[in-house]
Design a protein around this motif. Structure first.
Motif, PDB file in Angstrom:
ATOM      1  N   THR A  75       0.836  -1.191   0.000  1.00 35.08           N
ATOM      2  CA  THR A  75       0.000   0.000   0.000  1.00 35.08           C
ATOM      3  C   THR A  75       0.875   1.245   0.000  1.00 35.08           C
ATOM      4  O   THR A  75       0.495   2.280  -0.528  1.00 35.08           O
ATOM      5  CB  THR A  75      -0.931   0.016   1.240  1.00 35.08           C
ATOM      6  OG1 THR A  75      -1.691  -1.192   1.263  1.00 35.08           O
ATOM      7  CG2 THR A  75      -1.889   1.180   1.210  1.00 35.08           C
ATOM      8  N   VAL A  76       2.067   1.145   0.585  1.00 37.21           N
ATOM      9  CA  VAL A  76       2.978   2.288   0.664  1.00 37.21           C
ATOM     10  C   VAL A  76       3.470   2.639  -0.737  1.00 37.21           C
ATOM     11  O   VAL A  76       4.051   1.814  -1.431  1.00 37.21           O
ATOM     12  CB  VAL A  76       4.185   1.991   1.592  1.00 37.21           C
ATOM     13  CG1 VAL A  76       5.191   3.134   1.547  1.00 37.21           C
ATOM     14  CG2 VAL A  76       3.718   1.743   3.015  1.00 37.21           C
ATOM     15  N   THR A  77       3.213   3.886  -1.126  1.00 37.31           N
ATOM     16  CA  THR A  77       3.665   4.351  -2.439  1.00 37.31           C
ATOM     17  C   THR A  77       4.603   5.547  -2.337  1.00 37.31           C
ATOM     18  O   THR A  77       5.070   6.042  -3.351  1.00 37.31           O
ATOM     19  CB  THR A  77       2.469   4.736  -3.333  1.00 37.31           C
ATOM     20  OG1 THR A  77       1.720   5.768  -2.690  1.00 37.31           O
ATOM     21  CG2 THR A  77       1.590   3.532  -3.620  1.00 37.31           C
ATOM     22  N   GLY A  78       4.863   6.018  -1.121  1.00 40.25           N
ATOM     23  CA  GLY A  78       5.766   7.153  -0.982  1.00 40.25           C
ATOM     24  C   GLY A  78       6.402   7.222   0.393  1.00 40.25           C
ATOM     25  O   GLY A  78       5.793   6.830   1.391  1.00 40.25           O
ATOM     26  N   VAL A  79       7.627   7.676   0.407  1.00 33.33           N
ATOM     27  CA  VAL A  79       8.341   7.950   1.656  1.00 33.33           C
ATOM     28  C   VAL A  79       8.988   9.322   1.511  1.00 33.33           C
ATOM     29  O   VAL A  79       9.339   9.730   0.412  1.00 33.33           O
ATOM     30  CB  VAL A  79       9.407   6.873   1.995  1.00 33.33           C
ATOM     31  CG1 VAL A  79       8.758   5.542   2.322  1.00 33.33           C
ATOM     32  CG2 VAL A  79      10.409   6.719   0.876  1.00 33.33           C
ATOM     33  N   GLY A  80       9.106  10.027   2.635  1.00 26.66           N
ATOM     34  CA  GLY A  80       9.722  11.340   2.589  1.00 26.66           C
ATOM     35  C   GLY A  80      10.567  11.581   3.828  1.00 26.66           C
ATOM     36  O   GLY A  80      10.254  11.067   4.904  1.00 26.66           O
ATOM     37  N   PHE A  81      11.623  12.338   3.657  1.00 30.57           N
ATOM     38  CA  PHE A  81      12.544  12.619   4.755  1.00 30.57           C
ATOM     39  C   PHE A  81      12.943  14.092   4.689  1.00 30.57           C
ATOM     40  O   PHE A  81      13.358  14.571   3.640  1.00 30.57           O
ATOM     41  CB  PHE A  81      13.803  11.757   4.642  1.00 30.57           C
ATOM     42  CG  PHE A  81      13.505  10.293   4.531  1.00 30.57           C
ATOM     43  CD1 PHE A  81      13.299   9.531   5.660  1.00 30.57           C
ATOM     44  CD2 PHE A  81      13.412   9.689   3.294  1.00 30.57           C
ATOM     45  CE1 PHE A  81      13.016   8.176   5.555  1.00 30.57           C
ATOM     46  CE2 PHE A  81      13.128   8.341   3.172  1.00 30.57           C
ATOM     47  CZ  PHE A  81      12.930   7.589   4.312  1.00 30.57           C
ATOM     48  N   THR A  82      12.832  14.775   5.800  1.00 25.85           N
ATOM     49  CA  THR A  82      13.283  16.157   5.900  1.00 25.85           C
ATOM     50  C   THR A  82      14.146  16.264   7.147  1.00 25.85           C
ATOM     51  O   THR A  82      13.704  15.883   8.237  1.00 25.85           O
ATOM     52  CB  THR A  82      12.088  17.122   6.024  1.00 25.85           C
ATOM     53  OG1 THR A  82      11.231  16.946   4.908  1.00 25.85           O
ATOM     54  CG2 THR A  82      12.556  18.566   6.078  1.00 25.85           C
ATOM     55  N   GLY A  83      15.359  16.748   7.001  1.00 23.05           N
ATOM     56  CA  GLY A  83      16.234  16.937   8.143  1.00 23.05           C
ATOM     57  C   GLY A  83      16.673  15.651   8.816  1.00 23.05           C
ATOM     58  O   GLY A  83      16.996  15.640   9.994  1.00 23.05           O
ATOM     59  N   VAL A  84      16.690  14.560   8.078  1.00 20.94           N
ATOM     60  CA  VAL A  84      17.111  13.267   8.609  1.00 20.94           C
ATOM     61  C   VAL A  84      18.532  13.005   8.137  1.00 20.94           C
ATOM     62  O   VAL A  84      18.809  13.027   6.940  1.00 20.94           O
ATOM     63  CB  VAL A  84      16.171  12.131   8.131  1.00 20.94           C
ATOM     64  CG1 VAL A  84      16.677  10.786   8.581  1.00 20.94           C
ATOM     65  CG2 VAL A  84      14.749  12.375   8.630  1.00 20.94           C
ATOM     66  N   MET A  85      19.424  12.772   9.081  1.00 21.39           N
ATOM     67  CA  MET A  85      20.833  12.539   8.753  1.00 21.39           C
ATOM     68  C   MET A  85      21.122  11.042   8.742  1.00 21.39           C
ATOM     69  O   MET A  85      20.998  10.385   9.772  1.00 21.39           O
ATOM     70  CB  MET A  85      21.732  13.226   9.774  1.00 21.39           C
ATOM     71  CG  MET A  85      21.532  14.738   9.860  1.00 21.39           C
ATOM     72  SD  MET A  85      21.888  15.590   8.328  1.00 21.39           S
ATOM     73  CE  MET A  85      23.637  15.356   8.217  1.00 21.39           C
ATOM     74  N   LEU A  86      21.452  10.537   7.566  1.00 22.13           N
ATOM     75  CA  LEU A  86      21.816   9.137   7.410  1.00 22.13           C
ATOM     76  C   LEU A  86      23.129   9.061   6.639  1.00 22.13           C
ATOM     77  O   LEU A  86      23.477   9.977   5.897  1.00 22.13           O
ATOM     78  CB  LEU A  86      20.729   8.370   6.646  1.00 22.13           C
ATOM     79  CG  LEU A  86      19.351   8.269   7.299  1.00 22.13           C
ATOM     80  CD1 LEU A  86      18.364   7.646   6.329  1.00 22.13           C
ATOM     81  CD2 LEU A  86      19.411   7.468   8.581  1.00 22.13           C
ATOM     82  N   SER A  87      23.805   7.936   6.773  1.00 21.89           N
ATOM     83  CA  SER A  87      25.036   7.722   6.011  1.00 21.89           C
ATOM     84  C   SER A  87      24.683   7.418   4.552  1.00 21.89           C
ATOM     85  O   SER A  87      23.542   7.087   4.221  1.00 21.89           O
ATOM     86  CB  SER A  87      25.821   6.546   6.603  1.00 21.89           C
ATOM     87  OG  SER A  87      25.127   5.328   6.353  1.00 21.89           O
TER      88      SER A  87
END
Length: 107
Positions: A75-87
């Protein structure tokens, strides 16, 4: 825990043809929180997940969490990230999950 229960309840009894968009904004999501949310989001009618400015101390299992959700909840068709620090490796994990999902849908 309450959010996880509410997601499952809504998806089972109220969703019909509808889906949710979840935004976790300025709330820390350490591994223990992701471990509680993971099974609920995997089985709920969630269309979009956004993580904004979480402030969670690193290291952390967000990439693994998103990978699992993308691969199991179609069902998931989108993901979003703001200000998330990942390698770079963690971003690669998320991008690879999206790529695999698109390839499986295209087949």
């Amino acid at each position: 825990m309450e959010l996880a229960k509410a997601l499952i309840h809504w998806s089972e009894y109220h969703a019909s043809d509808e889906s949710l968009a979840i935004t976790i904004d300025h709330i820390e999501t350490p591994d223990a929180v992701l471990d509680v949310l993971r099974p609920a989001i995997k089985q709920s009618k969630v269309k979009h997940i956004a993580i904004d400015d979480d402030g969670t101390p690193k290291p952390w299992k967000l990439a693994e969490f998103i990978d699992d959700i993308i691969q199991t909840n179609h069902t998931v068709t989108g993901v979003g990230f703001t200000g998330v620090m990942l390698s770079n490796e963690e971003w690669g994990t998320i991008c690879n999950a999206i790529r695999i999902r698109h390839q499986s849908v295209a087949m």
